[in-house]
Design a protein around this motif. Structure first.
Motif, PDB file in Angstrom:
ATOM      1  N   PHE A 372      31.332 -16.301 -50.551  1.00  0.00           N
ATOM      2  CA  PHE A 372      30.686 -16.006 -51.796  1.00  0.00           C
ATOM      3  C   PHE A 372      31.756 -15.621 -52.700  1.00  0.00           C
ATOM      4  N   ILE A 373      31.872 -16.288 -54.084  1.00  0.00           N
ATOM      5  CA  ILE A 373      32.913 -15.608 -54.949  1.00  0.00           C
ATOM      6  C   ILE A 373      32.421 -15.513 -56.251  1.00  0.00           C
ATOM      7  N   GLY A 374      32.806 -14.136 -56.723  1.00  0.00           N
ATOM      8  CA  GLY A 374      32.398 -13.747 -58.017  1.00  0.00           C
ATOM      9  C   GLY A 374      31.572 -12.345 -58.061  1.00  0.00           C
ATOM     10  N   GLU A 375      31.293 -11.775 -59.139  1.00  0.00           N
ATOM     11  CA  GLU A 375      30.964 -10.454 -59.510  1.00  0.00           C
ATOM     12  C   GLU A 375      29.342 -10.675 -59.099  1.00  0.00           C
ATOM     13  N   ASN A 376      28.865 -11.643 -59.254  1.00  0.00           N
ATOM     14  CA  ASN A 376      27.270 -11.594 -59.020  1.00  0.00           C
ATOM     15  C   ASN A 376      27.042 -11.757 -57.453  1.00  0.00           C
ATOM     16  N   PHE A 377      27.893 -12.666 -56.937  1.00  0.00           N
ATOM     17  CA  PHE A 377      27.714 -12.629 -55.415  1.00  0.00           C
ATOM     18  C   PHE A 377      28.173 -11.548 -54.787  1.00  0.00           C
ATOM     19  N   TYR A 378      29.280 -10.737 -55.387  1.00  0.00           N
ATOM     20  CA  TYR A 378      29.618  -9.592 -54.627  1.00  0.00           C
ATOM     21  C   TYR A 378      28.743  -8.476 -54.392  1.00  0.00           C
ATOM     22  N   LYS A 379      27.616  -8.640 -55.572  1.00  0.00           N
ATOM     23  CA  LYS A 379      26.661  -7.559 -55.621  1.00  0.00           C
ATOM     24  C   LYS A 379      25.541  -7.833 -54.462  1.00  0.00           C
ATOM     25  N   THR A 380      25.351  -8.702 -53.893  1.00  0.00           N
ATOM     26  CA  THR A 380      24.579  -9.256 -53.108  1.00  0.00           C
ATOM     27  C   THR A 380      24.392  -8.683 -51.819  1.00  0.00           C
ATOM     28  N   LYS A 381      23.151  -8.617 -51.047  1.00  0.00           N
ATOM     29  CA  LYS A 381      23.444  -8.079 -49.513  1.00  0.00           C
ATOM     30  C   LYS A 381      23.149  -9.087 -48.685  1.00  0.00           C
ATOM     31  N   THR A 382      23.927  -9.097 -47.646  1.00  0.00           N
ATOM     32  CA  THR A 382      23.740  -9.769 -46.578  1.00  0.00           C
ATOM     33  C   THR A 382      24.148  -9.258 -45.214  1.00  0.00           C
ATOM     34  N   LYS A 383      23.624  -9.459 -44.154  1.00  0.00           N
ATOM     35  CA  LYS A 383      23.957  -8.844 -42.601  1.00  0.00           C
ATOM     36  C   LYS A 383      24.612  -9.869 -41.953  1.00  0.00           C
ATOM     37  N   SER A 384      24.668 -11.095 -42.272  1.00  0.00           N
ATOM     38  CA  SER A 384      25.339 -12.217 -41.760  1.00  0.00           C
ATOM     39  C   SER A 384      26.741 -12.130 -41.308  1.00  0.00           C
ATOM     40  N   ASN A 385      26.967 -12.360 -40.200  1.00  0.00           N
ATOM     41  CA  ASN A 385      28.655 -12.176 -39.689  1.00  0.00           C
ATOM     42  C   ASN A 385      29.294 -13.206 -39.930  1.00  0.00           C
ATOM     43  N   LYS A 386      28.563 -14.418 -40.597  1.00  0.00           N
ATOM     44  CA  LYS A 386      29.266 -15.719 -41.033  1.00  0.00           C
ATOM     45  C   LYS A 386      29.650 -15.760 -42.411  1.00  0.00           C
ATOM     46  N   SER A 387      29.435 -14.631 -43.067  1.00  0.00           N
ATOM     47  CA  SER A 387      29.554 -14.803 -44.667  1.00  0.00           C
ATOM     48  C   SER A 387      30.673 -13.628 -44.886  1.00  0.00           C
ATOM     49  N   LYS A 388      31.503 -14.106 -45.975  1.00  0.00           N
ATOM     50  CA  LYS A 388      32.291 -13.030 -46.725  1.00  0.00           C
ATOM     51  C   LYS A 388      32.010 -13.064 -48.107  1.00  0.00           C
ATOM     52  N   GLN A 389      32.441 -11.866 -48.888  1.00  0.00           N
ATOM     53  CA  GLN A 389      32.113 -11.948 -50.189  1.00  0.00           C
ATOM     54  C   GLN A 389      33.379 -11.180 -50.932  1.00  0.00           C
ATOM     55  N   PHE A 390      33.696 -11.998 -52.260  1.00  0.00           N
ATOM     56  CA  PHE A 390      34.920 -11.507 -52.850  1.00  0.00           C
ATOM     57  C   PHE A 390      34.411 -11.357 -54.277  1.00  0.00           C
ATOM     58  N   ASN A 391      35.047 -10.101 -54.815  1.00  0.00           N
ATOM     59  CA  ASN A 391      34.384 -10.020 -56.128  1.00  0.00           C
ATOM     60  C   ASN A 391      35.276 -10.647 -57.058  1.00  0.00           C
ATOM     61  N   SER A 392      36.516 -11.439 -56.867  1.00  0.00           N
ATOM     62  CA  SER A 392      37.317 -12.408 -58.091  1.00  0.00           C
ATOM     63  C   SER A 392      37.877 -13.676 -56.955  1.00  0.00           C
ATOM     64  N   PHE A 393      38.141 -14.520 -58.017  1.00  0.00           N
ATOM     65  CA  PHE A 393      38.932 -15.589 -57.221  1.00  0.00           C
ATOM     66  C   PHE A 393      40.226 -15.238 -56.614  1.00  0.00           C
ATOM     67  N   ASN A 394      40.927 -14.374 -57.313  1.00  0.00           N
ATOM     68  CA  ASN A 394      42.100 -13.979 -56.729  1.00  0.00           C
ATOM     69  C   ASN A 394      42.197 -13.208 -55.195  1.00  0.00           C
ATOM     70  N   ASP A 395      40.855 -12.466 -55.100  1.00  0.00           N
ATOM     71  CA  ASP A 395      40.795 -11.864 -53.967  1.00  0.00           C
ATOM     72  C   ASP A 395      40.465 -12.841 -52.727  1.00  0.00           C
ATOM     73  N   PHE A 396      39.627 -13.734 -53.047  1.00  0.00           N
ATOM     74  CA  PHE A 396      39.388 -14.924 -52.353  1.00  0.00           C
ATOM     75  C   PHE A 396      40.557 -15.582 -51.985  1.00  0.00           C
ATOM     76  N   LYS A 397      41.418 -16.005 -53.013  1.00  0.00           N
ATOM     77  CA  LYS A 397      42.607 -16.702 -52.729  1.00  0.00           C
ATOM     78  C   LYS A 397      43.613 -16.031 -51.790  1.00  0.00           C
ATOM     79  N   ASP A 398      43.785 -14.815 -51.613  1.00  0.00           N
ATOM     80  CA  ASP A 398      44.695 -13.992 -51.227  1.00  0.00           C
ATOM     81  C   ASP A 398      43.961 -14.272 -49.568  1.00  0.00           C
TER      82      ASP A 398
END
Length: 427
Positions: A372-398
């Motif tokens: 999940f990429i972006g400020e809105n998805f970064y604020k969501t909650k998940t307990k799944s170990n198969k998901s990752k959240q990034f606040n920005s595209f650059n964070d995701f890119k790294d």
């Protein structure tokens, strides 16, 4: 200057242009204004670049016999388009909807162009500027016009219909798009249905997906041509076969295999088949037009990069289209699946809830990894170990640059502002 006089000048020109960088000889230039630009300041340059006339609305730029001063350039563009429409003795098909407008428009255009000289909206120029420009691109050689209409507030479709005065109309669907402007799904239905109101009040014809109960209920008292599957009472029956990986359908004992993924594209294909049938396009031409259509511009494109297969659907996103894309992705016959999902815009007060709903859905599906990429998805909650959240595209890119991606099916989907097609650069 009266609109009839301006129209006479317009007919002396080859086409209309609003961007001096794209001016061609004998263009009619409209000096539109935006938040960060004033087209009046470019009028002189437009004339130097070859424009025959320049329409302006600020007196200090009225320095040439080729500048035409009006009260408001945008309103004049719209008024000229509406007048030009009255001079065109052709049927015009209008379409709107929450999802699939541009793909459906392209399919309809591909089908009808087998038998007619068509003029259709270019790309997604479907707003208060794009619709007038589309109408003004229609000439005496045009036999059928196809006009896509977009909206994010009430009364916009009504306004565009009053300019284009369509003879036929189709609404692809009603979904959770532009909730910030429409307020709710009920607001979406009301706003999009302004096309139904115009066509019904003017005794025109509506193309209706008979499998969509909202469309059926909204057009009860209208002149309508109903298409769909599994109901022989419809005006035309089009059967869905499968969508793995591409949508296959059957019509008049002809199997049609498209180059479009996702069972959600069946309705878009069915609309083009139905409209082609209504306008008496030959069955084999309808089949050929659907089968030869290739999606472009980040819409449901299949791209191969190395050992990876990418479903690039990054042109835009809303909760309805995102849900459909994820459910379709789960069905794809690949062993390893990664979904790269970006924020959905224009959801207003519903943004938090709708992003959480997508997270809950995505992590419940048979998808190996969901990013999940972006400020809105970064604020969501998940307990799944198969998901990752990034606040920005650059964070995701790294993170992504450090990951080894091979033999993967990768879904890329997000709103236009996320520009997730950039992911292709480092797969």
């Amino acid at each position: 200057m009266k609109i009839e006089q301006l129209h006479a000048l317009f007919l002396q020109c080859d086409s209309v242009c609003t961007d001096t960088r794209k001016i061609k000889k004998n263009n009619l230039f409209f000096a539109l204004k935006g938040e960060n630009f004033n087209g009046n300041t470019y009028a002189e340059q437009a004339l130097k670049n070859g424009a025959k006339y320049a329409i302006i609305d600020e007196v200090q730029f009225n320095t040439s016999s080729k500048t035409i001063l009006v009260k408001n350039v945008l309103e004049t563009l719209q008024e000229l388009a509406a007048y030009h429409r009255t001079q065109l003795n052709i049927p015009i098909i209008a379409l709107t909807g929450s999802n699939g407008k541009t793909t459906t428009k392209e399919l309809i255009n591909a089908t009808l162009s087998k038998s007619y000289k068509t003029t259709a909206t270019v790309g997604n120029l479907n707003n208060h500027i794009g619709v007038p420009l589309t109408l003004l691109s229609m000439t005496t050689s045009t036999q059928i016009g196809i006009v896509e209409m977009g909206a994010n507030h009430q009364k916009e479709i009504e306004f565009l219909c009053n300019i284009a005065k369509p003879d036929y109309g189709y609404i692809t669907n009603f979904g959770k798009a532009h909730l910030e402007g429409f307020g709710s799904i009920e607001g979406v239905i009301k706003g999009k249905s302004e096309m139904y109101d115009f066509l019904t009040n003017n005794n025109k014809t509506i193309f209706v997906n008979g499998n969509d109960m909202i469309q059926i209920e909204k057009t009860t008292h209208a002149n309508r041509f109903v298409f769909g599957k599994n109901n022989r009472d419809f005006d035309i029956n089009i059967d869905f076969i499968e969508a793995l990986p591409f949508v296959k359908s059957e019509y008049n004992n002809l199997e049609i295999e498209s180059q479009l993924i996702g069972d959600y594209n069946f309705n878009n294909i069915a609309a083009a088949i139905a409209i082609g049938n209504y306008f008496k396009v030959k069955d084999h031409d309808i089949k050929a037009s659907i089968e030869n259509y290739t999606p472009t511009n980040n819409r449901s494109q299949i791209i191969k990069k190395g050992t990876n297969t990418i479903i690039l659907d990054a042109y835009n996103a809303n909760p309805t289209s995102m849900r459909a894309a994820l459910l379709n992705f789960e069905k794809q016959p690949n062993t390893q699946k990664t979904a790269c999902i970006g924020d959905m815009f224009e959801l207003g007060k519903d943004a938090e809830k709708e992003h959480q709903n997508i997270v809950d859905l995505a992590t419940s599906l048979n998808i190996d990894q969901v990013v999940f990429i972006g400020e809105n998805f970064y604020k969501t909650k998940t307990k799944s170990n198969k998901s990752k959240q990034f606040n920005s595209f650059n964070d995701f890119k790294d993170w992504f640059n450090g990951s080894k991606t091979e033999n993967n099916a990768i879904l890329i989907k997000g709103s236009r502002g996320m520009a997730l097609e950039r992911i292709l650069d480092f797969i």
